[in-house]
Write an enzyme that holds these catalytic residues in place. Structure first.
Site, mmCIF file in Angstrom:
data_model
loop_
_atom_site.group_PDB
_atom_site.id
_atom_site.type_symbol
_atom_site.label_atom_id
_atom_site.label_comp_id
_atom_site.label_asym_id
_atom_site.label_seq_id
_atom_site.Cartn_x
_atom_site.Cartn_y
_atom_site.Cartn_z
ATOM 1 N N HIS A 15 -15.799 -30.301 -27.144
ATOM 2 C CA HIS A 15 -16.730 -28.972 -27.252
ATOM 3 C C HIS A 15 -17.779 -28.820 -25.948
ATOM 4 O O HIS A 15 -17.755 -27.785 -25.366
ATOM 5 C CB HIS A 15 -17.649 -28.916 -28.512
ATOM 6 N N HIS A 68 -17.328 -26.358 -21.386
ATOM 7 C CA HIS A 68 -16.763 -26.603 -22.526
ATOM 8 C C HIS A 68 -15.245 -26.206 -22.449
ATOM 9 O O HIS A 68 -14.970 -25.178 -22.430
ATOM 10 C CB HIS A 68 -17.542 -25.409 -23.623
ATOM 11 N N HIS A 83 -49.390 -9.289 -39.496
ATOM 12 C CA HIS A 83 -48.934 -7.981 -38.956
ATOM 13 C C HIS A 83 -50.027 -7.697 -37.762
ATOM 14 O O HIS A 83 -49.691 -6.801 -37.048
ATOM 15 C CB HIS A 83 -49.234 -7.087 -39.907
#
Length: 685
Positions: A285, A43, A497
């Site tokens: 980029h 990059h 949960h």
């Protein structure tokens, strides 16, 4: 010609900045282009755009010593936008860290000190992993570095309050990107930092309007980032041109001057500047610019287009004072530290032990033991609380808390003040911010290892924390993750949960020690082992429901070996072995008794930690689990992974259900009767 590097970290006296500054900045740009081009990947855009920021931070602002990257009172720099790693490597090389040009030329290669994203390894554990001098944390997943910095600022404030500003007095700087600020973890961490008033944070936001997919207009145009951060109670500033060094310096100085709120400086930049065709576009980029674009960019900068990895002599000379200034700053600190130690010998000794990762003397002896004659049953979360209460006084720099579940996880430091906006106690109320808690806990641990942090929540919510847990393992950080409500025994809250796949998911992370203790005594020992000096991250998976307490002599030091014979088979030899973890150890013990009635002699093995068992020698492993004896595992989660140890599994390969916990366990087959049936079928009886 001088850079005018300041002794205090503020602007130089002379107005403006020299052409030599520009040459230094362009050197960062060219080194970054060359390294990415040679690697054929990387990059280049961020390093080219934000080179002025790195230049100012490392020459005029930050207190750091390239000759000693581990100086305790250095300012910390976090490149949260880790894809721009060549920006950091370039400035570290130029300012004199032990990062030679040969490593810059080996960008992204096996074993180099310049990996694709910055790496900080407290405990390197695998060939090919590196520890780059001057890198404070492993960044890559966007937002993680942002939240690490919040933890670092918490550590700085805690340590400054405990030991005094003569020895702890520094700041945390960071460069973050659009991508960092889009990630949810940054929002949680920013909210926490604003609530706590962490004024030692100064973040520079690279506002370049570009992501890999294109412009931010595709996904981020409607948001007023500064307004959002002001709503978080941050101090916000803006710099409209990153190349305006005076404006940039003024904004950084203003951020440093603000002590009551963290600071975000929005810095407008052009990604890949000044590349003629790819600058300002997504093409700068995530890929090398290409030879023609690199050549054209160097011509724009007035550089020899054929020169590669060039550092002009005057640039070398210009950065040389960084080492001199750093050494002088550290010497001044060491003089203050010596005077402080003379005045506070007890605190000085505590400081030494804490930095070495050592507890105060007596911790092992303080670990509680539970007598089944006195306490027949106890939830392992409750035993964990008692263990934490016992060891906390021996770890004066332990800091931690729960994500709004302290009354349920019971992971509470007794008698301690809260870490809040106006206080700096050891108990952190993370709020309902599991993402930020995970990453900030890592940041606390990254502060030289002197802080021993933990974070707690329900096991099912470890999913929210997985990126941080993974990075804690990659870095080998000395953190403890406390996860309670560890099975379908949670009951009426239902499948949302009730953890099912979570044991296997955590065990899949290399370098992470997972404990699922079967009773109170195993839990206390698990806490002791998790806090051993030099140990990396550990998870404690603890029950909500009460479990029978095992005799301390039966447990012995078995937890340290990962698995041990809890109850051997009656008679000369075992017909089968039942291997269990957590709450299912009691199920296995009941099954052993019932199997006798069917003429089956079974050994019960408690296996609180796969990882520790793997560390044992083959002779011990074969003793506990003889290869020729049929084996059955019992665990209230998915069966994945158990085939490496056993021949058959009593497991739950589906989601749970909403009902009382005992009923859910029975309906899903986690019962002694089911274990007996599976063992009998396996041995043909």
């Amino acid at each position: 010609m001088s850079l005018g590097i300041s002794e205090t970290g503020s602007s130089p006296d002379e107005a403006g900045y020299s052409e030599l500054d520009r040459l230094c900045i362009d050197t960062i740009r060219c080194l970054s282009m060359d390294a990415v081009e040679q690697a054929t990947c990387g990059h280049p855009g961020l390093p080219m755009a934000m080179a002025p920021v790195a230049h100012l931070l490392y020459t005029r602002v930050m207190r750091h010593n390239p000759a000693d990257p581990n100086w305790p009172d250095r300012d910390r720099f976090v490149l949260s936008a880790g894809h721009g790693s060549m920006l950091l490597y370039s400035i570290l090389h130029l300012t004199g860290y032990d990062l030679p040009m040969a490593e810059i030329e080996r960008f992204r290669q096996w074993g180099s000190l310049t990996p694709g994203h910055p790496e900080r390894l407290i405990k390197p554990y695998a060939e090919g992993h590196v520890n780059t001098p001057g890198v404070e944390t492993t960044t890559g997943p966007l937002g993680q570095g942002f939240a690490n910095g919040v933890g670092m600022a918490m550590a700085e404030r805690f340590l400054r309050e405990r030991y005094g500003s003569d020895v702890v007095d520094h700041r945390i700087f960071s460069i973050c990107s659009d991508g960092d600020l889009m990630e949810g973890v940054s929002a949680e961490a920013a909210s926490l930092a604003g609530h706590l008033g962490l004024g030692r944070l100064v973040y520079l936001y690279d506002d370049n309007h570009i992501t890999i997919d294109g412009t931010t207009a595709l996904s981020f145009a409607a948001e007023d980032v500064e307004a959002r951060f002001r709503a978080y109670r941050w101090h916000t500033l803006s710099v409209e041109d990153v190349n305006d060094l005076d404006e940039l310096q003024s904004a950084i100085d203003a951020g440093i001057a603000e002590e009551e709120r963290p600071t975000l400086i929005r810095v407008r930049s052009i990604i890949g500047y000044p590349a003629p065709t790819k600058g300002g576009t997504s093409k700068a980029h995530g890929a090398a610019l290409g030879a023609e674009e690199v050549r054209a960019t160097k011509e724009i900068l007035g550089w020899d287009p054929d020169a590669r990895f060039l550092v002009p002599d005057e640039v070398r000379e210009a950065y040389a004072p960084c080492r001199e200034r750093g050494a002088r700053l550290q010497e001044e600190w060491e003089a203050r530290f010596t005077g402080w130690r003379d005045q506070h010998p007890d605190l000085g000794a505590e400081w030494d032990r804490a930095w070495a990762g050592l507890p105060e003397p007596g911790l092992d002896e303080a670990v509680p033991s539970f007598d089944p004659e006195e306490t027949a049953k106890l939830a392992t979360r409750a035993a964990g609380r008692k263990a934490l209460e016992a060891v906390a006084p021996y770890l004066p720099t332990m800091v931690g808390g729960s994500a709004d579940l302290a009354g349920s996880t019971l992971a509470i430091l007794p008698g301690e003040d809260s870490f809040g906006p106006g206080s700096t106690g050891r108990t952190v109320h993370w709020g309902i911010r599991e993402h930020a808690m995970g990453s900030a806990v890592n940041g606390l641990a990254l502060h030289g290892g002197i802080v021993r942090p933990y974070g707690a929540t329900f096991l099912v919510f470890s999913d929210y924390m997985r990126p941080a847990i993974r990075l804690s393992a990659l870095m080998g950080l000395p953190v403890v993750w406390v996860f309670t409500h560890d099975s379908v025994g949670v009951g009426e809250d239902g499948p949302t949960h009730q953890p099912i796949e979570h044991y296997a998911a955590l065990r899949a992370i290399p370098g992470l020690t997972v404990f699922r203790p079967g009773d109170a005594n195993e839990t206390a020992q698990a806490w002791r082992i998790a806090l051993e000096p030099g140990r990396g991250p550990a998870c404690l998976l603890l029950s909500r429901q009460n479990l029978p307490v095992l005799p301390p002599d039966a447990v012995g030091d078995g937890v340290s070996k990962g698995a041990y014979v809890l109850a051997d088979a009656p008679g000369d030899a075992a017909d089968a072995i039942i291997v269990a973890t957590g709450s299912e150890v009691a199920v296995a013990m009941a099954a052993q008794v019932e199997l006798r009635e069917h003429g089956v002699s079974a050994r019960v093995v408690s296996m609180p930690s796969w990882e520790l068992f793997e560390e044992q020698g083959q002779e011990y492993r074969d003793y506990v689990l003889p290869p020729a004896v049929p084996k059955v595992s019992v665990e209230s989660g998915i069966s994945m992974g158990w085939s490496r140890w056993v021949d058959a599994s009593v497991a739950i390969d589906r989601f749970g259900a909403s009902a009382p916990g005992d009923e859910v366990m029975e309906k899903l087959g986690i019962t002694p009767e089911h274990v007996v049936a599976v063992v009998r079928e396996l041995v043909g009886r």
